[in-house]
Write an enzyme that holds these catalytic residues in place. Sequence first.
Site, short mmCIF file in Angstrom:
data_model
loop_
_atom_site.label_atom_id
_atom_site.label_comp_id
_atom_site.label_asym_id
_atom_site.label_seq_id
_atom_site.Cartn_x
_atom_site.Cartn_y
_atom_site.Cartn_z
N GLU A 6 0.94 -1.26 0.03
CA GLU A 6 0.06 0.12 -0.07
C GLU A 6 0.87 1.28 -0.10
OE1 GLU A 6 -1.34 3.29 1.78
OE2 GLU A 6 -1.94 2.05 3.53
N CYS A 13 -1.88 8.43 4.72
CA CYS A 13 -2.13 7.93 3.22
C CYS A 13 -3.56 8.27 2.70
CB CYS A 13 -1.79 6.32 3.35
SG CYS A 13 -2.99 5.48 4.27
#
Length: 530
Positions: A264, A301
């Site tokens: 990720e 994020c």
Amino acid sequence: MISGQNLIAGQWSAQGNEVFASINPRTKAESTVRFFNATDGEIDLAVRQAARAFKTMRLTTAAARAAFLESAADEIEKLGPALIEMADAETGLGQPRLEGERARTTHQLRLFANLLREGAFVEAIIDTAMPNRTPAPRPDIRRMLIPLGPVAAFGASNFPLAFSVGGGDTASAFAAGCPVIVKAHPGHPGTSELVARAILSAGEKHGLPPGFFSMIQGDSVRVGQTLVKHPQLEAVGFTGSLRGGRALFDTAARRPRPIPVFAEMGSLNPMVISPRALAVRGEDIAAGLVNSVTLGCGQFCTKPGLVFVVDDAVSQAFITRVAELMDQRQPGVLLNQAVLAHLSADVERTRATGHVSERTATDAVVLEGYSFPNTIFQTTAEQFIRDESLQNEHFGPVTLFVMCPTPDALFEAVDSLDGTLTATVHSEAEETGLTGELFSRLREKSGRLIWNSFPTGVEVVHAMQHGGPYPATTAPQTTSVGMTAIKRFMRPIAFQDLPDDLLPDALQNANPLNIWRIVDNQFTRDPIRP
């Protein structure tokens, strides 16, 4: 309690001579403890012992793994204030944030325990034999998920607990039945050691083999690369930057036997705000946007790093208001020198394009530690479409407004987006046509679509999708948050015409685990009657 050593299959080890220290991001002061970079030999031993432990762990019951995960959560909580104080000293994230993150970490461990006890995670599917079918009989075929084997989990810089040694990758791999070798993040090595000790204690309590868990330290690229290259490693979990995740992905792909890397990585998390929404709720949206961009100093994020608006007087006034609100926020503390250096370089590259105007909300940063001004960039839809570099992530309190002359230009700009973790639309209920069109386009770019909210904050639930098309992740069909994250570290296997007593419990006729299964196209818990 902090030794600075590596945990190798139940033993603390410091065989190397390369050392590093953690740094307090508020004061830039080094810790007094020196942490040892893992040697190639220590890494090799950790993975070999994990492969040996897998021979036992793959046969453990789901109930046994659930009990271990609950004990791991208990042991982490027993660390008490010492864990929060250490994490704060190494990351500057603050006590309230870290206490919340610890609660998230232990909660997700217990949620995976619940998942294991329920049992359906193995996805048992049974198609019974049809010996009288014509023109050819159908065999008995039964399918389920089984664990992959030793997993490397890389700790993230911005979540020293929830995406680190005891975080989601580790929890989901353990739940699947996989041994784990954690590569601790060099930004919070002391925190990592404390959590490693808690996990080790839980494993010993439940009699797990020594190789079930190792933690290696290192501020060198060599450590992570050596780990991923090991021939007995079966999968990698990673949360971090695009450059870091892609490097590990490429290394794994070059192996003689490639393995999956569930990385990720960076994400811009675009937000589209309709003219009607700005007119009706502009002040509220501005406040929410500033909160989301500056939360954790922009080091999430899911931070909204792109905002699309139709260019008019209302949207220009909105940007001015956002700049005012950001100017009222004291810039926060960045995690470490590396984050500051990368952010500064990324911002300079954006400035150098010549395609943006800048509204730096804070002219100067007066903090003693690592910090960066709250910053707003602005560009046109035409420039955004032409210049791919404007889609580079700024990991910090920075966002870019894209001014679109018409709704059609906005659609075109949205179509040019790269993959992203989230995409948000702010619109009014009566704007169904516009909203539907935007979501129809954004679904091809994103892993999670959001309406009239903000992307920061990722719930640990079964339905969560924390992933997205590249470059947000290397595996858009998976999630790194929520209960279905366990599927990353499992693989399907089918059994054809095996006698019942040779089948795993999940596939036996009597259904001794009493789990939900698909039997001849029907969901059921009922046993199969011959």
